[in-house]
Enzyme design. Sequence first.
Site, mmCIF file in Angstrom:
data_model
loop_
_atom_site.group_PDB
_atom_site.id
_atom_site.type_symbol
_atom_site.label_atom_id
_atom_site.label_comp_id
_atom_site.label_asym_id
_atom_site.label_seq_id
_atom_site.Cartn_x
_atom_site.Cartn_y
_atom_site.Cartn_z
ATOM 1 N N GLU A 169 33.265 -0.027 36.553
ATOM 2 C CA GLU A 169 33.308 -0.546 35.186
ATOM 3 C C GLU A 169 34.717 -0.523 34.620
ATOM 4 O O GLU A 169 35.118 -1.441 33.901
ATOM 5 C CB GLU A 169 32.356 0.239 34.285
ATOM 6 C CG GLU A 169 30.879 -0.105 34.473
ATOM 7 C CD GLU A 169 30.231 0.555 35.687
ATOM 8 O OE1 GLU A 169 30.879 1.429 36.302
ATOM 9 O OE2 GLU A 169 29.078 0.210 36.011
ATOM 10 N N HIS A 199 19.930 4.967 30.305
ATOM 11 C CA HIS A 199 19.856 3.518 30.505
ATOM 12 C C HIS A 199 19.242 2.787 29.319
ATOM 13 O O HIS A 199 18.798 1.657 29.468
ATOM 14 C CB HIS A 199 19.018 3.190 31.755
ATOM 15 C CG HIS A 199 19.791 3.202 33.033
ATOM 16 N ND1 HIS A 199 20.390 4.325 33.516
ATOM 17 C CD2 HIS A 199 20.086 2.215 33.917
ATOM 18 C CE1 HIS A 199 21.001 4.044 34.663
ATOM 19 N NE2 HIS A 199 20.833 2.760 34.920
ATOM 20 N N ASP A 229 25.059 1.580 28.495
ATOM 21 C CA ASP A 229 25.298 3.010 28.766
ATOM 22 C C ASP A 229 26.510 3.208 29.681
ATOM 23 O O ASP A 229 27.054 4.304 29.770
ATOM 24 C CB ASP A 229 24.076 3.640 29.441
ATOM 25 C CG ASP A 229 22.793 3.300 28.728
ATOM 26 O OD1 ASP A 229 22.212 4.197 28.108
ATOM 27 O OD2 ASP A 229 22.372 2.127 28.791
ATOM 28 N N PHE A 230 26.908 2.161 30.392
ATOM 29 C CA PHE A 230 28.048 2.294 31.314
ATOM 30 C C PHE A 230 29.386 2.075 30.600
ATOM 31 O O PHE A 230 30.446 2.130 31.223
ATOM 32 C CB PHE A 230 27.924 1.310 32.483
ATOM 33 C CG PHE A 230 26.627 1.391 33.246
ATOM 34 C CD1 PHE A 230 25.792 2.498 33.118
ATOM 35 C CD2 PHE A 230 26.234 0.373 34.097
ATOM 36 C CE1 PHE A 230 24.578 2.572 33.807
ATOM 37 C CE2 PHE A 230 25.038 0.440 34.798
ATOM 38 C CZ PHE A 230 24.208 1.544 34.648
ATOM 39 N N ILE A 231 29.316 1.850 29.291
ATOM 40 C CA ILE A 231 30.551 1.750 28.505
ATOM 41 C C ILE A 231 31.389 3.012 28.690
ATOM 42 O O ILE A 231 32.613 2.957 28.726
ATOM 43 C CB ILE A 231 30.209 1.526 27.006
ATOM 44 C CG1 ILE A 231 29.812 0.058 26.796
ATOM 45 C CG2 ILE A 231 31.364 1.903 26.096
ATOM 46 C CD1 ILE A 231 29.302 -0.243 25.385
ATOM 47 N N GLU A 283 29.006 -6.650 38.167
ATOM 48 C CA GLU A 283 28.173 -6.264 39.308
ATOM 49 C C GLU A 283 27.032 -7.276 39.469
ATOM 50 O O GLU A 283 26.413 -7.668 38.478
ATOM 51 C CB GLU A 283 27.624 -4.851 39.057
ATOM 52 C CG GLU A 283 28.743 -3.813 39.052
ATOM 53 C CD GLU A 283 28.450 -2.605 38.177
ATOM 54 O OE1 GLU A 283 27.274 -2.333 37.905
ATOM 55 O OE2 GLU A 283 29.420 -1.946 37.751
#
Lengths: 817, 79
Positions: free
Chosen positions: A529, A596, A554-556, A498
């Site tokens: 993701e 986050h 955190d977007f894992i 992104e």
Amino acid sequence: MPKSIHIDPSETRTRGVLDAASIQIHAYDRSISDEQSVRGDAELIEAYRHMLLLRAFESGIASLKATGSFGDLTYAYKGPAHLSIGQEAAAVGAAMALAPGDHIYGSHRSHSEFLAKGFSAIRRLGDNELTSIMEGHASGQLLRSVETHLSGATPTEMAENFLLLGFLAEIFMRANGFNGGMGGSMHAFFPPFGAYPNNAIVGASAGIATGAALWMKSEKRDSIAVSMLGDGSTGCGPVWEAMNFAGMAQFDHLWDTKGGLPVLFFFTNNFYAMGGQTNGETMAWDRLARIGSGFRADAFHAETVDGTNPLAVADAVSRQRAHLLEGRGPAILDIECYRFSGHSTTDVNAYRTKDEIAAWQAVDPIQSYRTSLIDAGLIEDAAAVEMERQTDALIQAVFRAAADPDVSPIVNIAQDPTLIGRKMFTHGSTPPAHAPSSPLIEPAKVVRIRQNAKKSRSGFDNDGALLSPLKAITLRDGLFEATLHHMLTDPRILIYGEECREWGGAFGVYRGLSELFPNDRVFNSPISEAAIVATAIGAAMEGARPVIELMYADFIGRAGDEIFNQLAKWQAMSDQSLSIPVVLRCSVGSKYGAQHSQDWSGLAAHIPGLKVVYPATPFDAKGLLSASIACDDPVVFFESQRLYDRVEQFQSAVPPEDYHIDIGIPDIKRIGSDVTILTIGPSLYPALEAAELLAAKRIEAEVIDARTLVPFDYDKIIKSLEKTGLLLIVSEACERGSFAMTLASNLTRFAFSVLNAAPHVLGSPNWIVPGADMEDTYFPQPADIVDTVMIDLINDQKHTQIGVRKWNDISLAKEGL
Amino acid sequence: MSQVELIMPELGNEITEAQVDLWHKSVGDSVAEGEEILTITTPKVTMDLEAPATGTLTKILVEEDDIAAIGAVLAIIDR
């Protein structure tokens, strides 16, 4: 956010209607004689033989699972049996329309998809190519087994037997299986025939095939990628992410080579997702093909096709393939067919009626096709019966050979206990075959590069004062320089995520790259993701080396399957016939609270198959990122947002040229003799501050920066403990289940004889990360480190606690904290 | 005739200073309001600053490669 695309309110605010494309349903209307003139009799008869082989093959597995025997063979097969009996026309029809260089990425119900693609490739490859492929696989050992036990009058016949034995031996998890027994039924594949991984995770092939198509487009190959999916996968988010990614408008508007990705989403629609009925119960769509309308005016050329007729399927796939090669991809096909067999052997058909099954059996693809061939005079009844007898006999022989341990050796773990472990990583580094095209402009003209050239390579000025991040090379600059070096020297490097292009990544690591490289090397991805990671895996399987970015670690969670089940596993599951050189960069945030700011490096370290790196200094970040990009194994690379502006305090300079730091070696950042403080990531800096506070108490701490989590060389820590006898491990991850706990547990065993106290872990507490103003009560601070050393390790009765951690760990644990 | 100042703008709540990278105009040059006359950078971003008024660039107060605080006067334009 390219400035070249202007969003004009007077246009967007104009009244209008969106038209949707008409979607064809069962448009195929050719007769057998039409097909004879196009394809010739031999191909039409071969399609019948191939369907017979698929039916016999899967019936053999069904029989083994149900009765423990098949013909005269008795064998207890313990693995899965997700069979597609009844769906043979879909698999054979698709394969008829594909060239050997087209790659299918399979579903979890993929025995037939795989075999059909193999038979189709074998028909199209020349004798010399086939012989070379077979001799080249496992030093010709599988071919020798085929020659001895199954034979074959021609290279084509030999290759078919090679395909059947290599595949079944893999299903039986034998050493001579195509993937050395490491894959099994749902992960068997053989790339030389264009059959790429099938996948036990529903829908996972969508993103991977999309990534394969991305690299096919970049390399301007005359081939397509096919994602084999089931109707149930239309309920999976990652499938939608993949379809959107595949259809991104930038491929038409912003890339030098215009045109959509050459990927076909091939939905074998058998109306059931295990026991849930997709049509009428678990999905919103009335016909699966309608989902194409969700993306674009051309509906991705979606069609519903009669999956009981291989020729209807072949016709549709041929037309879609033409769309894709013309740059009009992606495409969707809804192939309606029916699974006569259960989902698996425990399926008692509780969700469907006998009448329904009988109605579909009345249009059994094999019987229907046989009738049409006989009616058209292509084959006589007796010849058809004889063909079936021969295919049955061949399949029986293949089953005997695959089950016989003398032909198909059992993988002997007792004899070689770490055999599977050695499949996880290659630790290799494959250099590029050639240099990439020149950058768009002279690198020295890029503001970022010009500025870096003027910056101090050391973090200190001549008086020993720390320099501003505007005056010295920062950790962010180190990452940029490592990336830039590889982009300028290796055409396989592909950067996306992104905001990676004009913005330079949300934290500016790539600032300046978009001035140097076109969209096909650096591009903005959607907020997807799962698709970011899955496409990187697919591109890597086809030869790319993607460096991808997740804006926050955190977007894992949004890419959990892709990271933990796909990225981590394919090297081993392919017996290292596939290499997955992907670097997944994840920044660890702060100040934004619970969703986050989490250090999830321990999650990545927990999953076997991922190298995990977490540097804390500019010198280490540059050398470790460069080593990670050069490395053939998948790497998850963590970066703390709080450290991006750090300048170099430990080495005399961050070298401007490229260099590598070996992944897996901790580094001593401060020498001491009284206590060892091992830090992970940004905890290095509070540990160094604490070391100064301790020094005032005449306690000299040795501070060691882990730098990487996987692999990890314990020797340096053990050596330090031989000197100090005391160990504190500091990490910003919450303590429970963390990698710090793993280190503590292992070091207790490895260094027990030299330890003077139980090792202590100082992580974050087991509750949410609070917002910015409370963060220093959460992440370990210098005061907390001093407290832990003085109270827990040295047991200094005179020490008065200076930090906020006034709690009892045993009491908290009872509360789930 | 009046003087207009070109100010180092706010660049986010954690950014206290930025570097003057490249002046696109020299003292004595005419500038038009909205014209990009200066490139500045922070560790995270590179951006161009526009002339706040049409006139003549009469003073450059922060030279290339120097760092200026947010709110600092970078140049004077006479209009």
